[in-house]
Enzyme design. Structure first.
Site, PDB file in Angstrom:
ATOM      1  N   ASN A   9       0.869  -1.181   0.000  1.00  0.00           N
ATOM      2  CA  ASN A   9       0.000   0.000   0.000  1.00  0.00           C
ATOM      3  C   ASN A   9       0.903   1.226   0.000  1.00  0.00           C
ATOM      4  O   ASN A   9       1.497   1.555   1.019  1.00  0.00           O
ATOM      5  CB  ASN A   9      -0.901  -0.036   1.244  1.00  0.00           C
ATOM      6  CG  ASN A   9      -1.715   1.233   1.394  1.00  0.00           C
ATOM      7  OD1 ASN A   9      -1.757   2.072   0.490  1.00  0.00           O
ATOM      8  ND2 ASN A   9      -2.365   1.389   2.543  1.00  0.00           N
ATOM      9  N   TRP A  10       0.999   1.850  -1.162  1.00  0.00           N
ATOM     10  CA  TRP A  10       1.947   2.971  -1.287  1.00  0.00           C
ATOM     11  C   TRP A  10       1.403   4.263  -0.680  1.00  0.00           C
ATOM     12  O   TRP A  10       2.106   5.274  -0.642  1.00  0.00           O
ATOM     13  CB  TRP A  10       2.285   3.200  -2.771  1.00  0.00           C
ATOM     14  CG  TRP A  10       3.031   2.052  -3.406  1.00  0.00           C
ATOM     15  CD1 TRP A  10       3.356   0.853  -2.827  1.00  0.00           C
ATOM     16  CD2 TRP A  10       3.541   1.998  -4.745  1.00  0.00           C
ATOM     17  NE1 TRP A  10       4.031   0.054  -3.729  1.00  0.00           N
ATOM     18  CE2 TRP A  10       4.152   0.735  -4.912  1.00  0.00           C
ATOM     19  CE3 TRP A  10       3.535   2.887  -5.818  1.00  0.00           C
ATOM     20  CZ2 TRP A  10       4.765   0.346  -6.111  1.00  0.00           C
ATOM     21  CZ3 TRP A  10       4.133   2.499  -7.015  1.00  0.00           C
ATOM     22  CH2 TRP A  10       4.744   1.247  -7.156  1.00  0.00           C
ATOM     23  N   LYS A  11       0.137   4.242  -0.262  1.00  0.00           N
ATOM     24  CA  LYS A  11      -0.494   5.433   0.349  1.00  0.00           C
ATOM     25  C   LYS A  11      -0.296   6.650  -0.553  1.00  0.00           C
ATOM     26  O   LYS A  11      -0.289   6.517  -1.773  1.00  0.00           O
ATOM     27  CB  LYS A  11       0.027   5.637   1.775  1.00  0.00           C
ATOM     28  CG  LYS A  11      -0.126   4.359   2.611  1.00  0.00           C
ATOM     29  CD  LYS A  11       0.082   4.550   4.086  1.00  0.00           C
ATOM     30  CE  LYS A  11      -0.122   3.221   4.813  1.00  0.00           C
ATOM     31  NZ  LYS A  11      -0.027   3.321   6.258  1.00  0.00           N
ATOM     32  N   HIS A  95      -9.450   1.276   4.859  1.00  0.00           N
ATOM     33  CA  HIS A  95      -8.180   1.413   5.583  1.00  0.00           C
ATOM     34  C   HIS A  95      -8.386   2.346   6.779  1.00  0.00           C
ATOM     35  O   HIS A  95      -9.168   3.292   6.711  1.00  0.00           O
ATOM     36  CB  HIS A  95      -7.106   1.987   4.645  1.00  0.00           C
ATOM     37  CG  HIS A  95      -5.736   1.921   5.246  1.00  0.00           C
ATOM     38  ND1 HIS A  95      -5.284   2.860   6.140  1.00  0.00           N
ATOM     39  CD2 HIS A  95      -4.746   1.007   5.109  1.00  0.00           C
ATOM     40  CE1 HIS A  95      -4.059   2.523   6.524  1.00  0.00           C
ATOM     41  NE2 HIS A  95      -3.705   1.413   5.918  1.00  0.00           N
ATOM     42  N   GLU A  97      -6.743   4.707   7.875  1.00  0.00           N
ATOM     43  CA  GLU A  97      -6.522   6.137   7.588  1.00  0.00           C
ATOM     44  C   GLU A  97      -7.758   6.750   6.935  1.00  0.00           C
ATOM     45  O   GLU A  97      -8.070   7.917   7.151  1.00  0.00           O
ATOM     46  CB  GLU A  97      -5.270   6.301   6.709  1.00  0.00           C
ATOM     47  CG  GLU A  97      -4.006   6.077   7.540  1.00  0.00           C
ATOM     48  CD  GLU A  97      -2.844   5.448   6.783  1.00  0.00           C
ATOM     49  OE1 GLU A  97      -2.849   5.466   5.549  1.00  0.00           O
ATOM     50  OE2 GLU A  97      -1.937   4.926   7.467  1.00  0.00           O
ATOM     51  N   GLU A 167      -5.271  -4.873  10.621  1.00  0.00           N
ATOM     52  CA  GLU A 167      -4.225  -3.865  10.814  1.00  0.00           C
ATOM     53  C   GLU A 167      -4.471  -3.146  12.136  1.00  0.00           C
ATOM     54  O   GLU A 167      -5.265  -2.199  12.188  1.00  0.00           O
ATOM     55  CB  GLU A 167      -4.263  -2.847   9.669  1.00  0.00           C
ATOM     56  CG  GLU A 167      -3.993  -3.437   8.306  1.00  0.00           C
ATOM     57  CD  GLU A 167      -3.421  -2.382   7.354  1.00  0.00           C
ATOM     58  OE1 GLU A 167      -2.308  -2.592   6.864  1.00  0.00           O
ATOM     59  OE2 GLU A 167      -4.072  -1.350   7.123  1.00  0.00           O
ATOM     60  N   GLY A 173       2.751   2.353  10.819  1.00  0.00           N
ATOM     61  CA  GLY A 173       3.698   3.457  10.681  1.00  0.00           C
ATOM     62  C   GLY A 173       4.420   3.815  11.969  1.00  0.00           C
ATOM     63  O   GLY A 173       5.074   4.846  12.069  1.00  0.00           O
ATOM     64  N   SER A 213       3.680  -2.162  10.307  1.00  0.00           N
ATOM     65  CA  SER A 213       5.127  -2.249  10.491  1.00  0.00           C
ATOM     66  C   SER A 213       5.716  -3.603  10.089  1.00  0.00           C
ATOM     67  O   SER A 213       6.630  -4.114  10.742  1.00  0.00           O
ATOM     68  CB  SER A 213       5.508  -1.879  11.931  1.00  0.00           C
ATOM     69  OG  SER A 213       5.113  -0.550  12.218  1.00  0.00           O
ATOM     70  N   GLY A 234       2.988  -1.092   4.300  1.00  0.00           N
ATOM     71  CA  GLY A 234       3.045   0.333   3.990  1.00  0.00           C
ATOM     72  C   GLY A 234       4.471   0.760   3.691  1.00  0.00           C
ATOM     73  O   GLY A 234       4.996   0.544   2.595  1.00  0.00           O
ATOM     74  N   GLY A 235       5.134   1.346   4.680  1.00  0.00           N
ATOM     75  CA  GLY A 235       6.461   1.940   4.498  1.00  0.00           C
ATOM     76  C   GLY A 235       7.464   1.060   3.767  1.00  0.00           C
ATOM     77  O   GLY A 235       8.159   1.524   2.855  1.00  0.00           O
TER      78      GLY A 235
HETATM   79  P1  13P Z   1       3.206   0.400   7.710  1.00  0.00           P
HETATM   80  O1  13P Z   1       3.687  -0.897   7.095  1.00  0.00           O
HETATM   81  O2  13P Z   1       3.937   1.598   7.226  1.00  0.00           O
HETATM   82  O3  13P Z   1       3.089   0.298   9.193  1.00  0.00           O
HETATM   83  O4  13P Z   1       1.686   0.592   7.155  1.00  0.00           O
HETATM   84  C1  13P Z   1       0.791  -0.436   7.252  1.00  0.00           C
HETATM   85  C2  13P Z   1      -0.414  -0.096   6.484  1.00  0.00           C
HETATM   86  O5  13P Z   1      -1.156   0.794   6.847  1.00  0.00           O
HETATM   87  C3  13P Z   1      -0.678  -0.854   5.255  1.00  0.00           C
HETATM   88  O6  13P Z   1      -1.953  -0.612   4.771  1.00  0.00           O
END
Ligand code: 13P
Length: 254
Positions: A9-11, A95, A97, A167, A173, A213, A234-235
């Site tokens: 997920n590149w956000k 998600h 967010e 999640e 994050g 993470s 994510g990251g």
């Molecule tokens: P991180 O891997 O950066 O913690 O993000 C997880 C995430 O929200 C994937 O959708």
């Protein structure tokens, strides 16, 4: 046997030029990977160009959000037919967010799931508790409420086509990963909920990803748990070497 699925997920990162650079590297390292399902979810602005790179390789394409109507006066939104026309196959729905910053609820998540299924997109449905909920012992109640609300009125056949992503919001994050035991306990709870609501056949089919993470160093231990079937990253999905290492660390498992 459920096949592991690792999705990035590149956000809201990567211009389309940067996205093409990243996916070109991923195609080189992971483009003929068939033992693990690999998916990238770039921002909407880069979907078409990323798709052009992904042609004729095994990496799937996902979007991060969509609206539930097919078309209409909904300024700023994109619909399932629009992303489907680009060649998108997966859609992240609900998600944390989006729930936290854009007012999404279990009810809107449910509408989006139905719209996605109607257009043969595979929903990746996100659920998870915030820190205060975990600390006050409410994790299972929160997960149950999210499952009941998000999956309301779905048939067994529809539910089988979903991917769920657990999640824990406190792990996103933050560098603070759920321990394999903490994650497995919730994944098991989700699978038991699916068994009760439908039956064991449905529960055994649905893949449940963990997100929060995930990095190369913790992948094998998390993915080695019996009810964890992949990761939503994510990251660590923003760099080809770390994302490729996560995928490769799954190869010896299951
Ligand atoms: P991180 O891997 O950066 O913690 O993000 C997880 C995430 O929200 C994937 O959708």
């Amino acid at each position: 046997m459920r096949k592991i699925i690792i999705a990035g997920n590149w956000k809201m990162y990567k211009t389309s030029v940067e996205a093409v650079e990243l996916v070109t590297e991923l195609k080189r390292t992971l483009g003929d990977m068939n033992d693990v399902d690999v998916v990238v979810c770039p921002p909407a602005t880069a979907l078409a160009e990323v798709k052009d790179v992904l042609n004729e390789c095994s990496i799937g394409l996902g979007a991060q959000n969509m609206y539930w109507d097919d078309f209409g006066a909904f300024t700023g939104e994109v619909s399932a037919p629009m992303i489907k026309a680009i060649g998108v196959e997966y859609i992240i729905i609900g998600h944390s967010e989006r729930r936290q910053f854009f007012g999404e609820t279990d009810a809107t998540v449910n509408k989006k799931i139905k719209a996605a299924l109607k257009h043969q997109l595979i929903p990746i449905v996100c659920i998870g508790e915030v820190l205060a909920e975990r600390e006050s012992g409410k994790t299972f109640d929160v997960i149950k409420t999210q499952l009941e609300g998000s999956l309301v009125n779905l048939t067994a056949a529809e539910t089988e086509n979903l991917i769920l992503a657990y999640e824990p919001v406190w792990a996103i994050g933050t560098g603070k990963t759920a321990t394999p035991d903490q994650a497995q306990e919730v994944h098991k709870f989700i699978r038991e909920w699916l068994t009760k609501k439908f039956d064991a056949a449905v529960a055994n089919k649905v893949r449940i990803q963990y997100g929060g993470s995930v990095k190369p160093e913790n992948t094998a231990e998390l993915m080695g748990q019996p009810d964890i079937d992949g990761a939503l990253v994510g990251g660590a999905s923003l760099k080809s070497d770390s994302f490729a290492a996560i995928v490769k660390n799954c190869l010896a498992l299951k």
